[in-house]
Scaffold this active site. Structure first.
Site, PDB file in Angstrom:
ATOM      1  N   TYR A   1     -72.001  51.146  21.181  1.00 24.29           N
ATOM      2  CA  TYR A   1     -71.945  51.812  22.370  1.00 24.29           C
ATOM      3  C   TYR A   1     -73.129  52.648  22.495  1.00 24.29           C
ATOM      4  CZ  TYR A   1     -66.999  50.618  21.474  1.00 24.29           C
ATOM      5  OH  TYR A   1     -65.517  49.891  21.543  1.00 24.29           O
TER       6      TYR A   1
ATOM      7  N   HIS B   1     -65.310  50.550  26.580  1.00 21.99           N
ATOM      8  CA  HIS B   1     -65.783  49.213  26.428  1.00 21.99           C
ATOM      9  C   HIS B   1     -67.251  49.359  25.771  1.00 21.99           C
ATOM     10  CE1 HIS B   1     -62.399  47.243  27.874  1.00 21.99           C
ATOM     11  NE2 HIS B   1     -62.871  47.895  28.867  1.00 21.99           N
TER      12      HIS B   1
ATOM     13  N   LYS C   1     -70.736  41.382  27.574  1.00 26.97           N
ATOM     14  CA  LYS C   1     -71.642  42.125  26.740  1.00 26.97           C
ATOM     15  C   LYS C   1     -73.136  41.533  26.597  1.00 26.97           C
ATOM     16  CE  LYS C   1     -67.628  43.755  24.364  1.00 26.97           C
ATOM     17  NZ  LYS C   1     -67.135  44.611  25.645  1.00 26.97           N
TER      18      LYS C   1
END
Length: 177
Positions: free
Chosen positions: A114, A123, A154
C-alpha cells in the site's frame, strides 16, 4: 523525560500462524496495519511475527508456554515456508521504509503493498513477488505474474534479494507503444 515504552504484546503460536487475544495488543497492531483481524483475535503471518519479535513488540509463546526467541520462531516457520528468509528481508525493508505490507497469497504474489501516503486505502497499488538472486527464474513465470497484476489493476514489483541480504526492486508491467 522519556516516554514510558508500551508493554510487549503477548501472542501464542498456533498451527500455521501467530494469534493475539490481548485487546490492547489487537488494537495497537491493527492500528498500525499488522495482522488479520478476526472476531475476537488478531492473526499474524510468520513474517509479520518475526518482524514484530525483532522489534520487541510481541512476545510469542509456544503450545508448552515457552517463550520463543527470534531464532526459534524462524526455525519453526522455515519448515513451513522455504522462502521465509528472503520474504522476511523484503518485508522488513518495506516496513522500515514506511509501507503497509499485507499477504498477497490470493493474487499469487508474496505481498500486497500500500502507498505510504494513504494507509487507509482499501486497495493496494502493488503486488510484490520475491526472488533470490541465486535461484534462476523463467521469463514465462514473470510474464504470468505481470498478467495477474494487470488483470487486478495493480503494478507488479519484483524484489530480488542478493547473497548479502540486500534488496533491489523492479517495477514490471506492460509498455504501450
Amino acid at each position: 523525560m522519556m516516554a514510558k515504552p508500551k508493554k510487549t504484546i503477548p501472542a501464542k503460536l498456533s498451527d500455521e500462524r501467530i494469534v493475539i487475544y490481548d485487546k490492547d495488543g489487537i488494537s495497537r497492531l491493527n492500528e498500525k496495519r499488522y495482522g488479520e483481524l478476526h472476531e475476537n483475535f488478531l492473526s499474524l503471518s510468520y513474517v509479520e511475527a518475526l518482524y514484530l519479535v525483532a522489534k520487541d513488540w510481541v512476545l510469542i509463546r509456544d503450545k508448552k508456554n515457552k517463550i520463543l526467541s527470534f531464532e526459534e520462531l524462524h526455525e519453526i516457520a522455515h519448515v513451513i515456508d522455504k522462502k521465509l528468509c528472503i520474504r522476511y528481508l523484503v518485508y522488513k525493508d518495506l516496513r522500515n521504509r514506511g509501507y503497509t505490507v499485507r499477504t498477497g497469497l490470493k493474487y499469487g504474489s508474496d505481498f500486497r503493498l500500500y502507498e505510504r501516503s494513504n494507509i487507509d486505502e482499501v486497495h493496494s497499488k502493488y503486488l510484490v513477488k520475491v526472488f533470490s538472486e541465486e535461484i534462476p527464474c523463467e521469463i514465462s513465470e514473470i510474464t504470468g505474474f505481470v498478467r495477474v497484476a494487470h488483470s487486478v489493476r495493480k503494478e507488479l514489483v519484483i524484489a530480488i534479494v542478493d547473497a548479502d541480504g540486500s534488496v533491489v526492486y523492479y517495477n514490471m508491467g506492460y509498455l504501450k507503444l
